[in-house]
Design a protein around this motif. Structure first.
Motif, PDB file in Angstrom:
ATOM      1  N   HIS A  57      17.682  -1.727 -47.877  1.00 16.53           N
ATOM      2  CA  HIS A  57      18.946  -2.426 -47.615  1.00 16.53           C
ATOM      3  C   HIS A  57      20.077  -1.760 -48.382  1.00 16.53           C
ATOM      4  O   HIS A  57      19.970  -1.564 -49.598  1.00 16.53           O
ATOM      5  N   GLY A  63      10.171 -11.891 -45.173  1.00 18.86           N
ATOM      6  CA  GLY A  63      10.289 -10.430 -45.181  1.00 18.86           C
ATOM      7  C   GLY A  63      11.701 -10.066 -45.594  1.00 18.86           C
ATOM      8  O   GLY A  63      12.362  -9.241 -44.962  1.00 18.86           O
ATOM      9  N   ASN A 110      13.014  -8.390 -47.932  1.00 19.19           N
ATOM     10  CA  ASN A 110      13.348  -7.063 -48.445  1.00 19.19           C
ATOM     11  C   ASN A 110      14.290  -7.224 -49.645  1.00 19.19           C
ATOM     12  O   ASN A 110      14.033  -8.038 -50.518  1.00 19.19           O
ATOM     13  N   TYR A 139      20.032 -10.624 -45.993  1.00 21.68           N
ATOM     14  CA  TYR A 139      20.296 -11.831 -45.189  1.00 21.68           C
ATOM     15  C   TYR A 139      20.258 -13.099 -46.049  1.00 21.68           C
ATOM     16  O   TYR A 139      21.034 -14.034 -45.816  1.00 21.68           O
ATOM     17  N   ASP A 145       8.577 -12.067 -49.554  1.00 19.76           N
ATOM     18  CA  ASP A 145       8.204 -10.734 -49.089  1.00 19.76           C
ATOM     19  C   ASP A 145       6.831 -10.410 -49.670  1.00 19.76           C
ATOM     20  O   ASP A 145       6.471 -10.896 -50.746  1.00 19.76           O
ATOM     21  N   SER A 146       6.076  -9.592 -48.931  1.00 17.62           N
ATOM     22  CA  SER A 146       4.731  -9.221 -49.401  1.00 17.62           C
ATOM     23  C   SER A 146       4.784  -8.065 -50.395  1.00 17.62           C
ATOM     24  O   SER A 146       3.778  -7.714 -50.984  1.00 17.62           O
ATOM     25  N   ASP A 147       5.974  -7.471 -50.569  1.00 14.97           N
ATOM     26  CA  ASP A 147       6.098  -6.272 -51.405  1.00 14.97           C
ATOM     27  C   ASP A 147       6.919  -6.589 -52.660  1.00 14.97           C
ATOM     28  O   ASP A 147       8.129  -6.831 -52.579  1.00 14.97           O
ATOM     29  N   TYR A 197      10.247  -4.652 -53.339  1.00 14.55           N
ATOM     30  CA  TYR A 197      11.460  -5.125 -52.673  1.00 14.55           C
ATOM     31  C   TYR A 197      11.986  -6.398 -53.328  1.00 14.55           C
ATOM     32  O   TYR A 197      13.200  -6.617 -53.416  1.00 14.55           O
ATOM     33  N   SER A 209       2.872 -13.588 -48.258  1.00 15.15           N
ATOM     34  CA  SER A 209       2.778 -13.028 -46.911  1.00 15.15           C
ATOM     35  C   SER A 209       3.137 -14.110 -45.898  1.00 15.15           C
ATOM     36  O   SER A 209       2.909 -15.302 -46.136  1.00 15.15           O
ATOM     37  N   VAL A 210       3.647 -13.681 -44.770  1.00 15.65           N
ATOM     38  CA  VAL A 210       3.998 -14.623 -43.702  1.00 15.65           C
ATOM     39  C   VAL A 210       2.785 -15.478 -43.303  1.00 15.65           C
ATOM     40  O   VAL A 210       2.928 -16.638 -42.952  1.00 15.65           O
ATOM     41  N   MET A 232      13.344 -11.489 -39.464  1.00 11.74           N
ATOM     42  CA  MET A 232      13.998 -10.300 -38.924  1.00 11.74           C
ATOM     43  C   MET A 232      13.224  -9.050 -39.333  1.00 11.74           C
ATOM     44  O   MET A 232      12.966  -8.818 -40.528  1.00 11.74           O
ATOM     45  N   GLY A 233      12.895  -8.233 -38.355  1.00 11.84           N
ATOM     46  CA  GLY A 233      12.333  -6.918 -38.661  1.00 11.84           C
ATOM     47  C   GLY A 233      10.937  -6.928 -39.251  1.00 11.84           C
ATOM     48  O   GLY A 233      10.557  -5.987 -39.955  1.00 11.84           O
ATOM     49  N   HIS A 272       5.590  -5.092 -37.772  1.00  8.14           N
ATOM     50  CA  HIS A 272       4.837  -4.580 -38.923  1.00  8.14           C
ATOM     51  C   HIS A 272       3.513  -5.321 -39.098  1.00  8.14           C
ATOM     52  O   HIS A 272       2.781  -5.044 -40.045  1.00  8.14           O
ATOM     53  N   LEU A 273       3.228  -6.250 -38.216  1.00  6.48           N
ATOM     54  CA  LEU A 273       2.061  -7.123 -38.414  1.00  6.48           C
ATOM     55  C   LEU A 273       0.937  -6.783 -37.442  1.00  6.48           C
ATOM     56  O   LEU A 273       1.182  -6.542 -36.263  1.00  6.48           O
TER      57      LEU A 273
END
Ligand SMILES: C[S@@+](CC[C@H](N)C(=O)[O-])C[C@H]1O[C@@H](n2cnc3c(N)ncnc32)[C@H](O)[C@@H]1O
Length: 252
Positions: free
Chosen positions: A18, A61, A63, A67, A83-85, A88, A109-110, A126-127, A131-132
């Motif tokens: 971002h 997610g 990031n 948003y 977010d899973s990371d 970020y 995670s979602v 979004m976005g 990725h899943l």
């Protein structure tokens, strides 16, 4: 924080996806999509409620929090980003600190959204879908655990923008509809797409819309080719394997 301190902390957190203006410091000034996501947001910002006071927002997610920060800027009473990371999330925490917004960020995670034990007035997804490995499961989980009203959704789309009016059913020997560019289609990425090993399923426009409906979201606005504003709706029948039974009636 001085601009030099911000610059140093931004650099210490690695590459940013971002681009956010943090006190005059751009976090990703050389993004391949230019001023991203600000350029993209400018194309659909009008579709999101301008005044979110009293409303709660979940950014899945998130990031580096672009948003989530924009929704806090619109006055949301509570904003949560997941977010899973962790990398970020560290960026998102810095971005919220510098911009002065109180946002809760969690490493989740979602698929595990039920752990939040809370519904939100606006869910942003979004976005992430492409990725899943299990995109429909993610939409089902969102609808059943955290979505109370609005879903702001975006996915990478490839293939045709044509959207066929698909019939309720087809005869076993009627195969032509599957060859139409406007039939809902998910493209499976076995290897790489755009050098990114986390891309798995890329829908065409018809599939993105059909999947949203199938998970129990009604599309109320389509302000940009890849962006959909939806409202939580009754789930259609035939909700599939994740839930076992295929009830013949519409669920509440
Ligand atoms: C392409 S970025 C999109 C970021 C932001 N939502 C946007 O639209 O600009 C995808 C983000 O989804 C996150 N992500 C990927 N898989 C996830 C999962 N299973 N649960 C939660 N977040 C995930 C990634 O870590 C990354 O931050």
């Amino acid at each position: 924080m001085t601009q030099d301190e911000i610059k140093a902390r931004v650099a210490a957190l690695g590459d940013w996806f971002h681009n956010i203006d943090l006190g005059g410091v751009q976090t990703a000034p050389h993004h391949f999509l230019h001023d991203y996501p600000a350029d993209k947001f400018a194309r659909f910002a009008h579709a999101v409620p301008n005044d979110l006071s009293g409303r709660t927002v979940l950014d899945i997610g998130c990031n580096a929090g672009f948003y989530a920060i924009e929704m806090a800027r619109r006055g949301a009473a509570r904003v949560v980003g997941i977010d899973s990371d962790q990398r970020y999330l560290a960026q998102a925490r810095l971005a919220a600190e510098v911009t002065g917004f109180d946002i809760e960020f969690r490493n989740l995670s979602v698929y595990d959204l039920a752990q939040l034990g809370e519904q939100f007035d606006l869910v942003i997804f979004m976005g992430v879908l492409y990725h899943l490995r299990h995109p429909l499961l993610a939409l089902d989980v969102i609808r059943d655990t955290v979505a109370r009203d609005l879903l702001l959704f975006q996915t990478l789309q490839r293939g045709s923008d044509q959207v066929d009016d698909v019939a309720e059913d087809y005869d076993f020997f009627q195969t032509a509809p599957f060859d139409s560019p406007g039939y809902p289609r998910l493209h499976f990425v076995e290897r790489y797409y755009a050098g990114d090993p986390t891309n798995w399923w890329v829908p065409n426009a018809a599939a993105a819309q059909a999947m949203l409906r199938s998970a129990g979201f009604c599309i109320i606005d389509h302000p940009e080719a890849e962006v959909y504003l939806c409202r939580r709706a009754p789930r259609p029948s035939r909700d599939g394997a994740a839930y076992g039974a295929r009830p013949a009636t519409v669920l509440p």
